[in-house]
Design a protein around this motif. Structure first.
Motif: not given
Length: 331
Positions: A190-205
């Motif tokens: 799940k972390a992998d998917v969130c990281v991929a979509f967040a594109q380096g944005n911690m708040g979004k992740a």
């Protein structure tokens, strides 16, 4: 509220802030520029807390225990003022005059500085910016103004030239993933998917990792983009109506569409599958890459940004989404 030591990424900005606090070389005005969720508010709050701390550490870090720090952590420090606005998409000249200009002449109640934090500063009207400019040009010696913005270019050049600019960069994916897994106990996949979509944005992740809507939105976007070619006008209108379900999360919905087409663009240009975020939809990504031209994909990505801008400007939701889906279908 955490300390600077707990902030993931932004080391250059933190180093600059710490040095300024230690050397007592604080500017009267700062711009913190970065996308939503990048950490602007957190850094501004920590900066303000450090400046007002009554027992600051040698490295510029706030103690977190003195009266000022406790007040700051609870949002009740009288010399840290958060500027608010009633109109959802505008900071008016009256907002600036009432909360900043007319207040800044009063000396700090209990601290060395009087700090004004203005979130969404790019929403200031031209009149509001001009009113603020007069204060930035001739501020009292105790005043510090922090403008938080997603788009510094929306600020007047005269304001930008009188502020110290701090640009918040994207955080490395491995740091975001480490935080999600270690601090939030998010499972690896799940972390992998969130990281991929967040594109380096911690708040979004963090938001994605805790959002009950995330998987639902993802599945809805995948279903739409896999089938949009075959949709007739009636089905397209049904899809527009379904978008209304995600009106509150529409930027995330649009970001997912954008990431899908970036995947298509990357695969079309490089044939590299390792960089594809929608890796479980590779067959459809490849099919779309073979059908769409480079110009067509760019048209879609441009249309997504235009849709975001229109929605931010309160243009009719259904009409905006209808135009976007038609553009996607045509390209």
């Amino acid at each position: 509220m955490s300390s600077f030591k707990d902030v993931v990424g932004h080391k250059n900005i933190i180093k600059y802030i710490s040095s300024a606090v230690q050397a007592d070389a604080v500017s009267h005005a700062y711009i913190l520029n970065g996308e939503r969720g990048s950490g602007k508010r957190l850094l501004a709050n920590l900066f303000a807390m450090s400046l007002q701390c009554q027992n600051r550490a040698e490295d510029g870090e706030a103690c977190g225990k003195c009266q000022s720090c406790k007040q700051a952590q609870s949002g009740n420090q009288p010399d840290i003022i958060k500027v608010t606005h009633e109109k959802p998409n505008t900071i008016s000249v009256d907002d600036i005059r009432t909360q900043v200009n007319n207040d800044i002449v009063i000396k700090p109640y209990s601290s060395k500085y009087k700090i004004y934090i203005i979130p969404e500063a790019d929403l200031m009207s031209a009149q509001a910016q001009n009113a603020l400019l007069k204060t930035i040009e001739e501020p009292p010696e105790y005043a510090v103004i922090m403008l938080l913005t997603e788009n510094a270019e929306a600020l007047l050049p005269t304001i930008r030239s009188r502020c110290v600019m701090m640009k918040l960069r994207n955080i490395k994916d491995q740091l975001v993933k480490k935080y999600l897994m270690e601090q939030m106990e998010i499972p690896d996949y799940k972390a992998d998917v969130c990281v991929a979509f967040a594109q380096g944005n911690m708040g979004k992740a963090i938001m994605l990792a805790t959002s009950e809507y995330f998987n639902e939105i993802k599945e809805e976007v995948v279903h739409l983009l896999r089938n949009i070619d075959e949709m007739n006008v009636s089905e397209l209108m049904d899809a527009v109506k379904k978008c209304m379900t995600y009106k509150m999360e529409i930027n995330d919905y649009l970001d997912m569409i954008a990431i899908w087409y970036r995947d298509v663009l990357i695969y079309k240009a490089t044939k590299n599958v390792d960089r594809v975020v929608f890796s479980d939809q590779l067959r459809y990504i490849k099919a779309r890459a073979s059908k769409s031209s480079y110009e067509g994909i760019e048209n879609i990505l441009d249309a997504i940004e235009k849709a975001k801008a229109r929605l931010k400007a309160n243009v009719n939701f259904e009409l905006t989404m209808e135009l976007l889906l038609l553009t996607i279908k045509e390209n």
